[in-house]
Motif scaffolding. Sequence first.
Motif, short mmCIF file in Angstrom:
data_model
loop_
_atom_site.label_atom_id
_atom_site.label_comp_id
_atom_site.label_asym_id
_atom_site.label_seq_id
_atom_site.Cartn_x
_atom_site.Cartn_y
_atom_site.Cartn_z
N SER A 64 15.48 19.12 8.50
CA SER A 64 16.88 19.11 8.08
C SER A 64 17.57 17.80 8.41
O SER A 64 18.56 17.44 7.78
CB SER A 64 17.64 20.28 8.72
N VAL A 65 17.05 17.07 9.40
CA VAL A 65 17.63 15.78 9.79
C VAL A 65 16.92 14.62 9.09
O VAL A 65 17.56 13.67 8.62
CB VAL A 65 17.52 15.58 11.32
N HIS A 66 15.62 14.70 8.96
CA HIS A 66 14.83 13.56 8.52
C HIS A 66 14.43 13.56 7.05
O HIS A 66 13.89 12.56 6.56
CB HIS A 66 13.58 13.43 9.40
N ASP A 67 14.67 14.64 6.33
CA ASP A 67 14.25 14.68 4.93
C ASP A 67 14.96 13.65 4.05
O ASP A 67 14.44 13.27 3.01
CB ASP A 67 14.40 16.08 4.35
N ILE A 68 16.13 13.18 4.46
CA ILE A 68 16.80 12.12 3.69
C ILE A 68 15.92 10.87 3.65
O ILE A 68 15.96 10.09 2.71
CB ILE A 68 18.20 11.82 4.25
N LEU A 69 15.08 10.70 4.68
CA LEU A 69 14.19 9.53 4.70
C LEU A 69 13.10 9.64 3.64
O LEU A 69 12.61 8.62 3.16
CB LEU A 69 13.60 9.37 6.10
N ALA A 70 12.74 10.85 3.25
CA ALA A 70 11.77 11.01 2.17
C ALA A 70 12.33 10.42 0.87
O ALA A 70 11.60 9.82 0.09
CB ALA A 70 11.40 12.47 1.99
N ALA A 71 13.64 10.57 0.65
CA ALA A 71 14.28 9.96 -0.51
C ALA A 71 14.25 8.44 -0.40
O ALA A 71 14.05 7.74 -1.40
CB ALA A 71 15.71 10.46 -0.65
N ASP A 72 14.43 7.91 0.82
CA ASP A 72 14.34 6.46 1.01
C ASP A 72 12.96 5.95 0.65
O ASP A 72 12.81 4.85 0.12
CB ASP A 72 14.64 6.08 2.47
N PHE A 73 11.94 6.73 0.94
CA PHE A 73 10.57 6.34 0.62
C PHE A 73 10.40 6.17 -0.89
O PHE A 73 9.65 5.31 -1.35
CB PHE A 73 9.57 7.36 1.16
N GLU A 74 11.08 6.98 -1.67
CA GLU A 74 10.99 6.90 -3.13
C GLU A 74 11.77 5.71 -3.69
O GLU A 74 11.52 5.29 -4.82
CB GLU A 74 11.51 8.20 -3.76
N ASP A 75 12.70 5.16 -2.92
CA ASP A 75 13.54 4.07 -3.38
C ASP A 75 12.84 2.73 -3.17
O ASP A 75 12.41 2.42 -2.06
CB ASP A 75 14.86 4.09 -2.60
N LYS A 76 12.72 1.92 -4.22
CA LYS A 76 12.02 0.64 -4.10
C LYS A 76 12.92 -0.47 -3.58
O LYS A 76 12.44 -1.52 -3.18
CB LYS A 76 11.43 0.23 -5.44
N ASP A 77 14.22 -0.24 -3.55
CA ASP A 77 15.15 -1.26 -3.09
C ASP A 77 15.40 -1.13 -1.59
O ASP A 77 15.46 -0.02 -1.06
CB ASP A 77 16.49 -1.15 -3.82
N PRO A 78 15.58 -2.26 -0.89
CA PRO A 78 15.86 -2.20 0.55
C PRO A 78 17.19 -1.51 0.84
O PRO A 78 18.10 -1.53 0.02
CB PRO A 78 15.93 -3.67 0.97
N ARG A 79 17.27 -0.92 2.01
CA ARG A 79 18.49 -0.27 2.50
C ARG A 79 18.85 -0.95 3.82
O ARG A 79 18.00 -1.48 4.51
CB ARG A 79 18.21 1.22 2.73
N ASP A 80 20.13 -0.92 4.16
CA ASP A 80 20.58 -1.50 5.42
C ASP A 80 20.35 -0.55 6.58
O ASP A 80 20.59 0.66 6.47
CB ASP A 80 22.07 -1.86 5.35
N TYR A 81 19.90 -1.12 7.70
CA TYR A 81 19.67 -0.38 8.94
C TYR A 81 20.22 -1.19 10.11
O TYR A 81 20.39 -2.41 10.00
CB TYR A 81 18.18 -0.12 9.17
N GLN A 82 20.46 -0.52 11.21
CA GLN A 82 20.85 -1.17 12.45
C GLN A 82 20.06 -0.58 13.60
O GLN A 82 19.84 0.63 13.65
CB GLN A 82 22.34 -0.96 12.76
N LEU A 83 19.65 -1.46 14.51
CA LEU A 83 19.03 -1.06 15.76
C LEU A 83 20.01 -1.48 16.85
O LEU A 83 20.29 -2.67 17.01
CB LEU A 83 17.68 -1.75 15.93
N VAL A 84 20.58 -0.50 17.55
CA VAL A 84 21.64 -0.75 18.52
C VAL A 84 21.11 -0.48 19.92
O VAL A 84 20.67 0.63 20.23
CB VAL A 84 22.87 0.15 18.24
#
Length: 137
Positions: free
Chosen positions: A74-94
Amino acid sequence: MSAIDGFGTKLKRGDGGSPQNFTEIGEITQVGGPSLSRETYESTTHGSPFGWRTFIGGLKDGGEVSADVNYDPSVHDILAADFEDKDPRDYQLVFPDPETTTWTFEAILTGLESSAPFDDKLTATLGWKVSGKPTLG
């Protein structure tokens, strides 16, 4: 100088909006990267001083970011959609230092591997390829 406890480090995912809003990816147990590297090109000539090889710097690479999580679909399944996306997404490591030092980077999710042992918790290993220059701030 003293060591800094890594507990409290956060990995956040951008929403692609303007302005960008970042949401923490929950249940992170370990995170690594970005693993910066740089190519080198040999520039040695017959006249190089004292017979030592010489080099110049070439292209830089933002490397990869990896994370292990206590997997919660329920928390991480949004990342499966990111895997399907060929374009980069912004992330931050804090980081949890007093200045809240932050790596901000664009990346493509390249790996999502879940594990469901019969005698332990659900886990997943995530991997991203950094695209372009990560910014440390």
